[in-house]
Structure formats: structure tokens, C-alpha cells
Design a protein around this motif. Structure first.
Motif, PDB file in Angstrom:
ATOM      1  N   VAL A   1       0.831  -1.212   0.000  1.00 55.05           N
ATOM      2  CA  VAL A   1       0.000   0.000   0.000  1.00 55.05           C
ATOM      3  C   VAL A   1       0.865   1.262   0.000  1.00 55.05           C
ATOM      4  CG1 VAL A   1      -1.460   1.403   1.514  1.00 55.05           C
ATOM      5  CG2 VAL A   1      -2.152  -0.911   0.934  1.00 55.05           C
ATOM      6  N   LEU A  18       2.270   1.660  -3.456  1.00 56.89           N
ATOM      7  CA  LEU A  18       1.188   2.020  -4.373  1.00 56.89           C
ATOM      8  C   LEU A  18       0.831   3.503  -4.218  1.00 56.89           C
ATOM      9  CD1 LEU A  18      -0.954   1.170  -6.438  1.00 56.89           C
ATOM     10  CD2 LEU A  18      -2.434   0.488  -4.554  1.00 56.89           C
ATOM     11  N   ALA A  19       0.664   3.934  -2.966  1.00 59.88           N
ATOM     12  CA  ALA A  19       0.296   5.335  -2.719  1.00 59.88           C
ATOM     13  C   ALA A  19       1.372   6.278  -3.256  1.00 59.88           C
ATOM     14  CB  ALA A  19       0.083   5.558  -1.220  1.00 59.88           C
ATOM     15  N   LEU A  21       1.208   6.303  -7.256  1.00 52.71           N
ATOM     16  CA  LEU A  21      -0.065   6.682  -7.900  1.00 52.71           C
ATOM     17  C   LEU A  21      -0.022   8.028  -8.626  1.00 52.71           C
ATOM     18  CD1 LEU A  21      -3.114   5.497  -5.753  1.00 52.71           C
ATOM     19  CD2 LEU A  21      -2.572   4.972  -8.129  1.00 52.71           C
ATOM     20  N   ALA A  56       5.683  -0.913  -9.407  1.00 53.58           N
ATOM     21  CA  ALA A  56       4.323  -1.423  -9.572  1.00 53.58           C
ATOM     22  C   ALA A  56       4.323  -2.949  -9.587  1.00 53.58           C
ATOM     23  CB  ALA A  56       3.712  -0.876 -10.859  1.00 53.58           C
ATOM     24  N   VAL A  82       4.531  -4.063  -6.088  1.00 45.66           N
ATOM     25  CA  VAL A  82       3.211  -3.938  -5.458  1.00 45.66           C
ATOM     26  C   VAL A  82       2.336  -5.120  -5.863  1.00 45.66           C
ATOM     27  CG1 VAL A  82       1.067  -2.599  -5.418  1.00 45.66           C
ATOM     28  CG2 VAL A  82       3.277  -1.418  -5.311  1.00 45.66           C
ATOM     29  N   THR A 107       0.976  -8.111  -3.455  1.00 43.68           N
ATOM     30  CA  THR A 107      -0.468  -8.137  -3.191  1.00 43.68           C
ATOM     31  C   THR A 107      -1.082  -9.464  -3.625  1.00 43.68           C
ATOM     32  OG1 THR A 107      -0.533  -5.768  -3.596  1.00 43.68           O
ATOM     33  CG2 THR A 107      -2.634  -6.924  -3.636  1.00 43.68           C
ATOM     34  N   VAL A 160      -5.247  -4.102   0.332  1.00 41.46           N
ATOM     35  CA  VAL A 160      -4.471  -3.232  -0.557  1.00 41.46           C
ATOM     36  C   VAL A 160      -5.412  -2.430  -1.457  1.00 41.46           C
ATOM     37  CG1 VAL A 160      -2.732  -3.176  -2.391  1.00 41.46           C
ATOM     38  CG2 VAL A 160      -2.470  -4.769  -0.488  1.00 41.46           C
ATOM     39  N   GLY A 161      -6.525  -3.072  -1.883  1.00 43.99           N
ATOM     40  CA  GLY A 161      -7.512  -2.384  -2.716  1.00 43.99           C
ATOM     41  C   GLY A 161      -8.121  -1.194  -1.991  1.00 43.99           C
ATOM     42  N   GLY A 210      -5.611   1.433  -1.852  1.00 54.43           N
ATOM     43  CA  GLY A 210      -5.427   2.020  -3.177  1.00 54.43           C
ATOM     44  C   GLY A 210      -6.493   3.061  -3.490  1.00 54.43           C
ATOM     45  N   TRP A 218      -5.924   6.996  -4.038  1.00 54.42           N
ATOM     46  CA  TRP A 218      -6.404   7.647  -5.263  1.00 54.42           C
ATOM     47  C   TRP A 218      -7.205   8.897  -4.920  1.00 54.42           C
ATOM     48  CZ3 TRP A 218      -5.068   7.299 -10.115  1.00 54.42           C
ATOM     49  CH2 TRP A 218      -5.900   7.826 -11.092  1.00 54.42           C
ATOM     50  N   THR A 246      -4.404   5.860   4.892  1.00 53.58           N
ATOM     51  CA  THR A 246      -4.418   4.839   3.846  1.00 53.58           C
ATOM     52  C   THR A 246      -3.861   3.514   4.356  1.00 53.58           C
ATOM     53  OG1 THR A 246      -4.083   6.594   2.238  1.00 53.58           O
ATOM     54  CG2 THR A 246      -3.642   4.363   1.497  1.00 53.58           C
TER      55      THR A 246
END
Lengths: 228, 106
Positions: free
Chosen positions: A168, A171-172, A175, B50, B53, B57, B73-74, B77, B81, B89
């Protein structure tokens, strides 16, 4: 060091702190599991300071504890760490000069690279890279020491959902850069490649195979190039 | 644990890892790169991250693939976003994964 904090906004400082805290928690579970496997306390701590790449250290001790040869453990660990070479190629020039460069290269890791690739000017990238790099270089061994000292008292980190923290955070951090469609395409192809080959190849290779996604970053040749 | 060659092996991993880290910046320092190549390298770092990640995941190589981890993780994410603070988060992701496991979903 002062200039690092002056350059960074509060949001980035909070993000660096969160990333370092998470790395520290993983360090605790790494230290505890290594001690539980029967290694002396100084071993995970020395590895945390000198290797400073968590996944490869876990893999190293895991292989030796399972009866594998130390040579196999080194090869597996280096394979897992092979991604640091393309990281170093692709990271902006954030490493500094002279003795600073020696340290700046040592603190190259997943989190610090993610901070260095975030959109922004060069000065901000450099400051975020160093702040995260130094933070991780402190928190990882500290966490490992704490975990090694507490040993069996440390709860199972997967029950606490801590294995979700590492993906996470990365990913953050990536992004914002993925909002660009031209970047998103090779990234998605690469990630898909990595997941689909993972059951068949040793740890570390899927991430490198993902670089095949870069083929989708190539723009089609212009008409002049085709004619020539 | 006193497997033979354990100490040299630890040293080799440390030295080898540093060498891998050193090679990238050193090579880039010596190459004259076109803007196109630099753009490709920049994208390369994101592709690597990525992929890391994705494989962390969906650990398809490890044999214990479940729903709890990708779901956590979703959630993280989506929050990322929507530009939620990183700590929020991360806590939401870990809590989601932990709660799913608590109720027996793996």
C-alpha cells in the motif's frame, strides 16, 4: 540535514514518517522470526544495517533455517536485490558527491526510490529520497533489534494485516505518476507480467521480467523514420 | 545456528547488494543518454515498483493466495487515489486485511 526538512512540505514529511514506521514494524517481525528460527540476536541486526534490503534478509535466513546452503541463500538474496540495479539507473541524480554518495547509494531502496520518482522538482526529489532513505536505514535495524529482543512475544504480523502495509505504501507513492496514461500502460503490462510468471520463476525474477512492459512505452516510429 | 560459511555468506550478500546499488548510478554517470532513454528509465522505476506492489499483493508464487490481502491493498489504493493521507491509507489497508482474517476470510 536541516535543508532536507526545509525543502519538504508537511504532507511529504508525514508520508516519510508513515513509510519509516511501517518499515520499523516489519523489522520487528523480521527480528522476531529470525530469533525464533534459532539464529543469534546479532545476526539479523548486522544484516539489517549492512544489507538494508528487508526481503532479501528474510529470504536469506529462511533458506538457511530450512537447511539450504548459505551459498544458495546468497544467490537468492542477490537475485531478489537485483532490482536495485535498474532502480539506480532510473532514479534521478539524488545521491550526492564524495562520502555522501557512498551513503546515498546504500540507502537506495524500494521506499526511497518511490519518493524520488514522485513528481516534483529535483531539489524536492533529492530531499524526499534522503529523508526516507535515512529514516529506513534507522527504522529497519531498530525494528529488527526490538523484534530480536522481544522474540516470541511479538504477535503474528499477518494477523494484524501488516503484510498489506508494504504494497500500500509503494502504491500510494507511485499513484501520482500513474495518472499519466503513457506511463500507466507499460506499468500495467509489467505488473501483469510479473504476477503471471511468479508461480514459475524464483523470487526476484518476476519484478525484473516486468521491465518487458517497457516495450509498451515505445512510441511508434514517425513516418520519416519509417521512410529512412 | 552455526551452519558453515554463514558469516562469509552474510558478508557476500551485503557486498553484493551494495554493488548492485552502486552499478546503476555509476553507469548512468558514464553514459550520455538521449531524452528518450531517460524517459524510458524513469518509466522503468515505476514499472519495477508497480510489479513489486502487484507481486506483494497477489503472491501467486507463494502458494497462499487469499482475498484478505488484495482486499486490504484495494481499500488502501482507493483511499490513496482519493488523496487521503498516507497514514490513514495504510491503517485502513492493514485494518481491512486484519478484520477479514479475524472473521475467517483468507
Amino acid at each position: 540535514m536541516r535543508s532536507i526538512w526545509r525543502t519538504l512540505d508537511r504532507r511529504t514529511v508525514a508520508a516519510v514518517a508513515a513509510a519509516c514506521f511501517a518499515v520499523g514494524l516489519f523489522g520487528v517481525s523480521y527480528g522476531a522470526s529470525t530469533i525464533a528460527a534459532g539464529f543469534p540476536m546479532w545476526m539479523p541486526i548486522v544484516m539489517a544495517v549492512t544489507v538494508l534490503a528487508g526481503g532479501s534478509e528474510l529470504l536469506f535466513f529462511g533458506i538457511v533455517a530450512a537447511g539450504g546452503s548459505p551459498l544458495a541463500a546468497v544467490v537468492a538474496g542477490l537475485l531478489l536485490n537485483a532490482r536495485h540495479l535498474p532502480y539506480g539507473l532510473s532514479a534521478p541524480e539524488v545521491f550526492g558527491r564524495g562520502w555522501k554518495r557512498v551513503l546515498g547509494i546504500h540507502v537506495l531502496n524500494d521506499e526511497s526510490v518511490a519518493f524520488a520518482t514522485a513528481p516534483g522538482d529535483q531539489e524536492r526529489k533529492r530531499a524526499a529520497y534522503w529523508a526516507c532513505g535515512i529514516g529506513v536505514a534507522l527504522c529497519w535495524p531498530l525494528g529488527a533489534t526490538l523484534g530480536a529482543a522481544l522474540g516470541s512475544l511479538v504477535p503474528d504480523t499477518s494477523a494484524l494485516g501488516l503484510d498489506a502495509v508494504f504494497p500500500v505504501i509503494l502504491l500510494a507513492l507511485i499513484l501520482p505518476a500513474l495518472r499519466d496514461r503513457a506511463t500507466l500502460r507499460p506499468v500495467l503490462v509489467g505488473a501483469g507480467l510479473a504476477v503471471s510468471v511468479a508461480p514459475f520463476v524464483p523470487a526476484g525474477l518476476p519484478v525484473l521480467i516486468a521491465l518487458g512492459g517497457l516495450a509498451f512505452a515505445l512510441r511508434p516510429p514517425t513516418p520519416e523514420q519509417v521512410a529512412a | 545456528m552455526n551452519a558453515p560459511y554463514l558469516l562469509p555468506a552474510m558478508l557476500a550478500l551485503a557486498v553484493g547488494t551494495y554493488a548492485l546499488r552502486w552499478t546503476g548510478p555509476a553507469m548512468r554517470h558514464r553514459l550520455r543518454l538521449s531524452p528518450r532513454a531517460i524517459h524510458l528509465l524513469d518509466t522503468g522505476a515505476l514499472v519495477l515498483l508497480a510489479a513489486l506492489v502487484a507481486t506483494a499483493t497477489l503472491p501467486t508464487g507463494s502458494g497462499h493466495l487469499g482475498i484478505a490481502l488484495p482486499a486490504g491493498v484495494g481499500v488502501g489504493g482507493v483511499l490513496a487515489w482519493r488523496r487521503a493521507p498516507l497514514l490513514v491509507t495504510v491503517l485502513a489497508a492493514a485494518t481491512t486485511t486484519a478484520l477479514l482474517r479475524l472473521i475467517g476470510v483468507h
